[in-house]
Design an enzyme around this catalytic site. Structure first.
Site, mmCIF file in Angstrom:
data_model
loop_
_atom_site.group_PDB
_atom_site.id
_atom_site.type_symbol
_atom_site.label_atom_id
_atom_site.label_comp_id
_atom_site.label_asym_id
_atom_site.label_seq_id
_atom_site.Cartn_x
_atom_site.Cartn_y
_atom_site.Cartn_z
ATOM 1 N N ASP A 67 0.807 -1.312 -0.095
ATOM 2 C CA ASP A 67 -0.094 -0.135 0.012
ATOM 3 C C ASP A 67 0.946 1.349 0.025
ATOM 4 O O ASP A 67 2.055 1.106 0.095
ATOM 5 C CB ASP A 67 -1.021 -0.009 1.076
ATOM 6 C CG ASP A 67 -0.212 -0.384 2.536
ATOM 7 O OD1 ASP A 67 0.707 -0.356 2.847
ATOM 8 O OD2 ASP A 67 -0.872 -1.247 3.201
ATOM 9 N N ASP A 136 -9.001 -4.932 14.240
ATOM 10 C CA ASP A 136 -10.230 -4.990 13.706
ATOM 11 C C ASP A 136 -10.482 -6.085 12.596
ATOM 12 O O ASP A 136 -11.499 -6.352 11.964
ATOM 13 C CB ASP A 136 -10.860 -3.923 13.174
ATOM 14 C CG ASP A 136 -10.232 -3.176 12.269
ATOM 15 O OD1 ASP A 136 -9.220 -3.629 11.863
ATOM 16 O OD2 ASP A 136 -10.468 -2.008 11.906
ATOM 17 N N HIS A 138 -8.238 -5.837 9.875
ATOM 18 C CA HIS A 138 -7.815 -5.442 8.459
ATOM 19 C C HIS A 138 -6.636 -6.117 8.212
ATOM 20 O O HIS A 138 -5.758 -6.253 8.900
ATOM 21 C CB HIS A 138 -8.124 -3.852 8.533
ATOM 22 C CG HIS A 138 -6.971 -3.275 9.050
ATOM 23 N ND1 HIS A 138 -7.050 -2.754 10.241
ATOM 24 C CD2 HIS A 138 -5.624 -2.982 8.730
ATOM 25 C CE1 HIS A 138 -5.889 -1.990 10.711
ATOM 26 N NE2 HIS A 138 -4.951 -2.445 9.737
#
Length: 261
Positions: A67, A136, A138
């Site tokens: 990313d 969470d 991700h």
């Protein structure tokens, strides 16, 4: 999916680095997908130590980015390109010619996302993709309820993520970009081998949901259950919520060394 429970982050880093070293021995030009953050640092340190000692030749390795911030100049010290240059490329003795990543400064961001997916495919695909995991669930910047078939795309950072990342920008949240380009879950699943490292009690719930919960968009990392070669390496603390922890320890203890991970 294979789950390997190790004593601590250092042991996890050494185990994964050894798997990467074995891959480079079989395929010197392997395309390694790398992630940023503190979790994978023990991996990079262990692999760099092997390269420095001469035990591993990484001179032909290729590095692919997971990313990147949108709008942050590539030369900015906190662009993920710069971070990976410092933490991965330079310690392995590689130049930027061995690196590929999305163009976060492109005027046509969507076009840059599509171009990166095509570039990964043209390069033969990622051989081994390193992943971390958020509390969470991700992976990359694929937050809960991301499509499990998603491709590389632009995502908006949550306010909490920008607050968390402000520490890298002199504590000034105004300097933190609002958007990132991230490989999608569908893109990530195309890698030949997925290796996720999670450490610390704070990741225990996410690890349990990833490994023992249903495959669901609410926990993006659960998509690893669909992959034919996914390895989840966790320390004792991150494994503390796993109901099958004893089973995972037993099966790995009986695994022949030659099989690796």
């Amino acid at each position: 999916m294979e789950v390997v429970i190790v004593p601590d982050a250092r042991a996890g880093g050494e185990l994964i680095a050894e798997a990467m070293a074995q891959l480079l021995g079989r395929k010197p030009e392997a395309l390694l997908g790398v992630a940023t953050g503190s979790t994978p640092l023990p991996i990079y340190e262990a692999l760099a130590a092997q390269v420095k000692s001469g035990a591993v030749d990484a001179s032909r390795a290729r590095i692919a980015q997971l990313d990147e911030y949108v709008g942050l100049p590539a030369e900015h010290p906190e662009s993920y390109r710069s971070v990976l240059r410092r933490e991965v490329l330079e310690p392995l003795g590689l130049g930027m010619d061995a690196f590929m990543g999305p163009d976060g400064t492109a005027e046509d961001v969507q076009g840059a996302c599509e171009a990166y997916d095509k570039a990964l495919a043209a390069a033969g695909g990622v051989d081994l993709q390193l992943l971390g995991i958020g509390t969470d669930g991700h992976i990359g910047f694929n937050e809960p309820c991301s499509s499990l078939a998603s491709r590389t795309r632009i995502k908006t950072l949550t306010e909490q993520t920008r607050v968390d990342n402000a520490r890298f920008f002199d504590g000034d949240i105004e300097q933190v970009p609002h958007h990132v380009i991230t490989q999608g879950i569908g893109t990530i699943l195309e890698a030949r081998h997925l290796v996720l490292l999670a450490t610390g009690e704070g990741k225990a719930d996410a690890v349990a949901a990833t490994v023992e919960g249903p495959v669901a968009a609410v926990c993006p990392a659960s998509a690893l259950q669909l992959h034919p070669h996914a390895t989840v390496v966790v320390d004792d603390a991150a494994a503390s919520k796993l109901k099958l922890a004893d089973y995972f320890r037993h099966t790995y203890a009986g695994k022949p060394d030659w099989q690796g991970i």
